[in-house]
Each structure stands twice: as structure tokens, then as C-alpha cells.
Motif scaffolding. Structure first.
Motif, PDB file in Angstrom:
ATOM      1  N   GLU A 170     -11.150   6.401 -13.435  1.00 39.65           N
ATOM      2  CA  GLU A 170     -10.036   5.574 -13.008  1.00 39.65           C
ATOM      3  C   GLU A 170      -8.772   6.418 -12.850  1.00 39.65           C
ATOM      4  N   ILE A 202       4.568  -6.836 -17.695  1.00 41.84           N
ATOM      5  CA  ILE A 202       5.432  -5.880 -18.393  1.00 41.84           C
ATOM      6  C   ILE A 202       6.211  -6.625 -19.462  1.00 41.84           C
ATOM      7  N   TYR A 224       1.698   4.932 -10.693  1.00 38.08           N
ATOM      8  CA  TYR A 224       2.820   4.056 -11.010  1.00 38.08           C
ATOM      9  C   TYR A 224       3.974   4.476 -10.126  1.00 38.08           C
ATOM     10  N   ARG A 230      -7.741  -1.119 -24.326  1.00 35.67           N
ATOM     11  CA  ARG A 230      -7.805   0.351 -24.338  1.00 35.67           C
ATOM     12  C   ARG A 230      -6.537   0.937 -23.723  1.00 35.67           C
ATOM     13  N   MET A 255      -6.557  -9.550  -6.893  1.00 34.17           N
ATOM     14  CA  MET A 255      -6.064  -8.365  -7.610  1.00 34.17           C
ATOM     15  C   MET A 255      -5.961  -8.651  -9.108  1.00 34.17           C
ATOM     16  N   CYS A 310       3.887   6.524 -20.055  1.00 36.49           N
ATOM     17  CA  CYS A 310       4.743   7.346 -19.211  1.00 36.49           C
ATOM     18  C   CYS A 310       6.193   7.083 -19.524  1.00 36.49           C
ATOM     19  N   GLU A 330       8.435  -2.213  -9.025  1.00 35.37           N
ATOM     20  CA  GLU A 330       7.481  -1.264  -9.601  1.00 35.37           C
ATOM     21  C   GLU A 330       6.077  -1.823  -9.512  1.00 35.37           C
ATOM     22  N   TYR A 331       5.120  -0.943  -9.567  1.00 36.34           N
ATOM     23  CA  TYR A 331       3.742  -1.379  -9.402  1.00 36.34           C
ATOM     24  C   TYR A 331       2.788  -0.347  -9.985  1.00 36.34           C
ATOM     25  N   PHE A 332       1.718  -0.829 -10.600  1.00 33.44           N
ATOM     26  CA  PHE A 332       0.638   0.044 -11.063  1.00 33.44           C
ATOM     27  C   PHE A 332      -0.541  -0.151 -10.118  1.00 33.44           C
ATOM     28  N   ALA A 333      -0.970   0.899  -9.479  1.00 30.10           N
ATOM     29  CA  ALA A 333      -2.166   0.791  -8.649  1.00 30.10           C
ATOM     30  C   ALA A 333      -3.274   1.567  -9.331  1.00 30.10           C
ATOM     31  N   ARG A 334      -4.470   0.994  -9.334  1.00 27.24           N
ATOM     32  CA  ARG A 334      -5.588   1.684  -9.960  1.00 27.24           C
ATOM     33  C   ARG A 334      -6.762   1.732  -8.996  1.00 27.24           C
ATOM     34  N   LEU A 379      -3.817  -5.483 -16.949  1.00 21.69           N
ATOM     35  CA  LEU A 379      -2.985  -4.400 -17.441  1.00 21.69           C
ATOM     36  C   LEU A 379      -1.771  -4.997 -18.128  1.00 21.69           C
ATOM     37  N   GLN A 383      -0.924  -7.848 -13.775  1.00 18.93           N
ATOM     38  CA  GLN A 383      -0.062  -6.823 -14.351  1.00 18.93           C
ATOM     39  C   GLN A 383       1.099  -7.510 -15.040  1.00 18.93           C
ATOM     40  N   GLN A 429      -2.370   4.415 -20.111  1.00 17.99           N
ATOM     41  CA  GLN A 429      -1.460   5.540 -19.924  1.00 17.99           C
ATOM     42  C   GLN A 429      -0.165   5.296 -20.673  1.00 17.99           C
ATOM     43  N   ARG A 466       4.242   8.296 -10.952  1.00 20.60           N
ATOM     44  CA  ARG A 466       3.440   8.878 -12.015  1.00 20.60           C
ATOM     45  C   ARG A 466       1.963   8.724 -11.693  1.00 20.60           C
ATOM     46  N   TYR A 496     -10.291  -3.849  -4.808  1.00 22.19           N
ATOM     47  CA  TYR A 496      -9.283  -3.222  -3.954  1.00 22.19           C
ATOM     48  C   TYR A 496     -10.020  -2.804  -2.701  1.00 22.19           C
TER      49      TYR A 496
END
Lengths: 359, 113, 113
Positions: free
Chosen positions: A302, C6, A306, C27, C1, C32, A291-295, C51, C4, C30, A319, A232
Motif C-alpha cells: 500500500e 480527521i 497525502y 493498524r 471510496m 507525518c 487535504e486528502y489521503f489517497a491510497r 482511515l 477518511q 503513517q 507526503r 479506486y
């Protein structure tokens, strides 16, 4: 087997000014069980997203934490950029790396100071915080804020650093690094420091992975996991290799953080050498939908952001999973079976930031 | 030799100036463009209330009828968003910070709309 | 990147799916809950830099969700958080705070209206 006593620890305690409560079940001097309690200052920032425009929320995301503020703001921006498919200009990517690494240096120095304070070495605490002050000056000069940078913006950065200034920073950084070297000698070689850290709070390689440890906690247990490896910002162009230690104890975590200080200096040098000219932000059009997860990798580990939007200017869900939240179960693991006198130092080795955990 | 090493560092420190500043007598000048406090050029303001609506900390209070614009510096988080969004560019950020005070300034802005 | 993904699943599939991921060395990243008209739960797992998110959509809040703490101990904090903020019943949590994980002024603050 002795009689069991429950010793309440916190929310106000001698380790750091952050409200965490632990119920320590002790047999004589040995801790046999621990039950943590957080939630004294839950702020509900995740809910606030429904009241503020997504562009303005950057400033609130910046203030999730007082120490890794820039990385919080940046990760929020990355999440929105991920939803909206925004290409960030390369100069902004490099600026993000530079500020992230400065924020890491200042956070690790803060941690080293607090650790020194926790094992009762007050001079060392003052010495590390004196170095941190120089870093804070550089940050204030370049971003306008001492700890809350306020430099992130969706689609780029808010401010630019001139090329002359970047050169000055490098010169200053050289001096700072020499001072860090002097201080870290004490952390790594002093026998009294070693006696408080070596072999204390062992978290085995398997446990660290299974319990979901992140950041220096995980890397000190022999895993080479660092989110900066999954590229990133501009990390993919800077030959990033994570710092890994295999000693699995508190000393290992201290070594990881000290090595990361030097690594951050190297990353800043490389970034300054490579930084391209050009724009620092892209204009954003429209509203986020999807939607998107950024890390990203914070000094503590880490962080996961979200976001979920439905095409209006208010996001529907936001989140944050902060690193301390993920490091709570490993903390319980290392505390079980330790000596009561080691509790403060063990709580510190996860570099707890309770206030950002209770966003 | 630890003793020799210690003596040399003691001598080195003795020759140095203190690392701290004698604060109330010497104040470090603020950095250029540091975010200190919000100031307003009131004749230019049209009391549109955009800054009030966008402020993340609800620190600004405006009223178009009575021509009021106030800011609570203790609530303000110095994010500079109001300066960015002001349509008349009458807001600006000073690099010196707001001074301490014995009273809370400004009205208590309500959180509910 | 990084990737991801779902995957939408049903409540009764959850335990088996999580067991599979555990066996595959994933692992827990999270857990939510979100409330957008109906409630939904997202369990995210990471491996290297990928992910995977298991999504249980359209919950009414009355269902009993089985706890995954017997598989991933680290889930206890997330499950307590979800119970406290959204009022979702999670059965079999190994450290159950019974609604006292967060101190809050209202019951289930993220699940009103």
C-alpha cells in the motif's frame, strides 16, 4: 551462548543495488538483533512541491520510484482529484488499471529474478528477466517510456491505447503467460529453491498486522488486505479477489507474487473486454484547496499519498508513505533469529525499494 | 524422468535463435511515439522561457535577450512536459534517444532563481 | 471510496487515543508532520479500508511529543523521520537515531523559513 559480533551489512551489499545498511548482531551464525539504517540518498522530493506547480509535479511523482512509477504518478493524480473533486472518465480509469497491472507484472518478475539471483540460481534470474523484457516492450509501445511511463495526468491519462492495439496486447500476453508458467514451475516445485524458502523468515499473522506490514508480506501471512478492494480506478468492476497465503514464510511470499502475476493477466483481460469508449481526460479548473489521503496498491504494497493545498498553484504539503517504509519493522522482526546466510533472501522478501522510500 | 526432460529442453534450446540481439550491429528500431529526446525547430521559437520555468529537471536554458535556447540531454528526464506547454509548438519529441557523449552538453542551469 | 476522518486532539491526549485505537485493532498507516506557518502532526490509522487521522495542530516545535513506539513498534521509523526533517522532539522512542536516520546537508531541512 556465544560471543556477540556486529556484522555491518551494506549500504553496498550483494542483494540488490539499493543502499540499505543493517547492523547485524550475531551469535555464531545466528542473528540476534538488527538495527537498520536508511537515508543515504534522501532526495527531499516532498519539499520540492513548494517550488513546482501541482500539475507539473505529476512528472516528479512518476519518478519517485523506477519500478512502480506509474502507480506513484497515478496515486498523486488520485490525491489531487480527491481534493478537487474531479470525476475521471471511465476509459481513463480502465487504462489506469491496465497500466497498473502491467507495472505489477514487470515488478513481480523483477523481484522473482532478484530472488533467484539471491539464492544463487542465475539461469532462473535471466529467464525471468527475459520475460520481463516483453512486458517492458508492451509498456514502451503504449506509453512511450520503458519504465517511467509518464502516462498519468490529473483528471485522466495522457495517452490512449487504440482498441486494435489492446487486442494485440492480449495476444502477446497469452504467450507471455505461458512463459511465466514455465518459469514459475521452477520457483514452486524445485527442491533446491524450496530448501532456501520454505520455513525461512516466518512472520506470524498477528505480528504482520501489528507491525503494519503491507502488500505481499501481509497477504502471505493470511490477511486478505489489498487496497484494490477499496475501489479506486476501475477495480470495483473487475471482481477483484486478493491472493492470500497462510504459510507466513518466504515461500508464501513467493507464491503470492507468482499468483498475482496470473491475477494481473486476468485483470488486464477483463479490463480490455470491458473498456468503454469515450474521453480520456477531464479538464481541470482552479487550484486544489483542502487535504486528502489517497491510497493505492503497488506491487510492493500500500502506498499513501497525502496532499494539502491552500488554493494556490503550489501545494503546501505533499507526503508519500512508500510500502518499503511500512515493511521495515516486519523486516526487523523476521531477521531477528534467522541464520546469517538467510539475511540476503529475507531482505529481498519484503521487495525493498529503498530509493522510493527516500523520496 | 529428469534426464529425458532435461535432454528435451536442451534440444529445444539448441534449435532456438538467441534471445539477445547482437547490439552494436543490430539496433532495435525505436517504437513510434516513444519518448527519446527533445528537438527544437529554432526559427519558430520566441524564447519565451515557459519550457525553462516548467521543466521538472531544470534541463532547459533560455535567454530572450541573446536568443539562446539550449537543452542538457543528460539532465532531461524525457517527460515531454515542455512539448505540451510550448505556446509556439516548436518543440517536439523524437523517438530515438540522445546519443552518448564524452562531455556534458549545455550550460549548468542554476537551481536558484 | 473509503472513509477518511480527521480528529483534532491535544498533545496530552495522544497516548490515550492511540491506546484506544490499538485496542480497536487499528493498524498504523503513517505519521507525518507538516509545516504551514505552524507545525502539525498527523497520525493515520487504518482498519479495513477506513482511515482515521489524529491531528495535533499548531505546534511551535519546542514541545516534547510522547513517543508511541511502546504501543506501535512500527512508529519508530516515522518518529525518527519527523525528528530529522522537522526537528520535533519526540521523547521515549525505542530506537532513537538521535538525528542520524537520514543523512542530510542541513539540520531539519523541511523546517526552514
Amino acid at each position: 551462548m556465544g560471543k556477540q559480533t556486529i556484522i555491518p551489512f551494506g549500504p553496498q551489499h550483494p542483494v540488490l543495488p539499493e543502499p540499505i545498511h543493517l547492523d547485524l548482531v550475531c551469535e555464531d551464525e545466528k542473528v540476534v538483533d538488527v538495527i537498520p539504517k536508511i537515508g543515504f540518498i534522501h532526495r527531499g522530493l516532498e519539499k520540492l512541491i513548494e517550488k513546482k506547480e501541482f500539475t507539473d509535479f505529476v512528472h516528479i511523482a512518476d519518478r519517485v520510484c523506477g519500478i512502480c512509477s506509474f502507480i506513484h504518478g497515478m496515486t498523486y493524480c488520485m490525491a489531487i482529484e480527491g481534493v478537487m473533486n474531479i470525476e475521471v472518465p471511465p476509459r481513463a480509469q480502465y487504462l489506469r488499471v491496465i497500466w497498473s497491472e502491467f507495472s505489477r507484472i514487470h515488478s513481480h518478475l523483477l523481484w522473482l529474478g532478484l530472488t533467484a539471483d539471491a539464492f544463487g540460481f542465475e539461469n532462473l534470474f535471466m529467464a525471468t528477466w527475459r520475460i520481463r523484457e516483453h512486458i517492458l516492450d508492451i509498456i514502451e509501445e503504449t506509453t512511450g517510456g520503458r519504465v517511467i511511463f509518464g502516462a498519468s495526468k490529473i483528471g485522466g491519462t495522457r495517452r490512449d491505447i487504440s482498441n486494435d492495439k489492446l487486442k494485440d496486447i492480449l495476444k502477446e500476453l497469452e504467450g507471455i503467460e505461458a512463459q511465466i508458467r514455465e518459469c514459475s514451475e521452477v520457483f514452486l516445485k524445485d527442491s533446491s529453491v524450496k530448501s532456501r524458502l520454505v520455513g525461512v523468515g516466518v512472520l506470524t499473522k498477528e505480528d504482520a498486522y501489528k507491525l503494519g506490514a503491507v502488500g505481499p508480506m501481509l497477504r502471505a501471512s493470511g490477511h486478505d488486505y489489498d487496497v484494490r478492494m477499496s475501489p479506486y480506478a476501475a477495480y470495483q468492476e473487475l471482481d477483484f479477489v486478493p491472493v492470500v497465503e497462510n504459510s507466513c514464510d518466504s515461500y508464501g511470499r513467493c507464491v503470492v507474487r507468482i499468483k498475482e502475476l496470473y491475477q494481473s493477466c486476468r485483470l488486464i483481460e477483463k479490463a480490455v473486454a470491458k473498456i468503454p469508449e469515450g474521453a480520456i481526460e477531464t479538464k481541470i479548473v482552479g487550484f486544489p484547496k483542502g487535504e486528502y489521503f489517497a491510497r493505492s496498491e503497488q506491487p510492493r504494497g500500500e502506498v499513501v499519498y497525502y496532499v494539502k493545498g491552500d488554493g494556490t498553484k503550489m501545494l503546501k504539503r505533499f507526503r508519500v508513505r512508500t510500502p518499503t517504509f511500512a515493511n521495515l519493522p516486519p523486516l526487523l522482526k523476521v531477521l531477528t533469529g534467522c541464520q546469517l546466510a538467510d539475511v540476503p533472501i529475507l531482505v529481498l522478501t519484503i521487495d525493498p525499494c529503498i530509493s522510493c522510500t527516500e523520496r | 524422468m529428469p534426464i529425458a526432460k532435461m535432454t528435451s529442453s536442451v534440444l529445444k534450446i539448441l534449435g532456438k535463435k538467441p534471445s539477445t540481439r547482437a547490439y552494436p550491429f543490430y539496433k532495435r528500431p525505436a517504437f513510434k511515439d516513444a519518448r527519446g529526446k527533445i528537438v527544437i525547430d529554432i526559427p519558430l521559437c520566441i524564447y519565451c522561457g515557459i519550457c525553462m520555468r516548467r521543466c521538472p529537471a531544470n534541463a532547459i536554458f533560455t535567454n530572450i535577450k541573446e536568443k539562446v535556447w539550449t537543452i542538457d540531454h543528460f539532465r532531461c528526464v524525457n517527460c515531454k512536459l515542455c512539448v505540451d506547454v510550448c505556446p509556439k509548438k516548436c518543440l517536439s519529441m523524437e523517438s530515438d534517444q540522445a546519443l552518448p557523449s564524452t562531455t556534458r552538453l549545455g550550460p549548468e542551469p542554476s537551481l536558484k532563481k | 471510496m473509503s472513509k477518511q476522518e480527521i480528529i483534532e486532539i491535544k498533545v496530552d491526549e495522544l497516548i490515550n487515543r492511540v491506546m484506544e485505537l490499538m485496542a480497536g485493532q487499528w493498524r498504523l498507516v503513517q505519521i507525518c508532520a507538516s509545516k504551514i506557518e505552524t507545525l502539525e502532526l498527523s497520525y493515520s490509522f487504518g482498519k479495513n479500508h477506513d482511515l482515521v487521522t489524529l491531528r495535533i495542530p499548531s505546534l511551535t516545535g519546542q514541545e516534547e511529543i510522547p513517543s508511541i513506539t511502546s504501543i506501535y513498534f512500527a512508529a519508530f521509523a516515522y518518529e525518527n523521520e519527523i525528528h530529522d526533517l522537522f526537528g520535533i522532539n519526540i521523547k521515549g522512542n525505542c530506537i532513537d537515531y538521535k538525528g542520524n536516520f537520514y543523512n542530510k546537508a542541513v539540520k531539519t531541512p523541511f523546517n526552514i523559513g
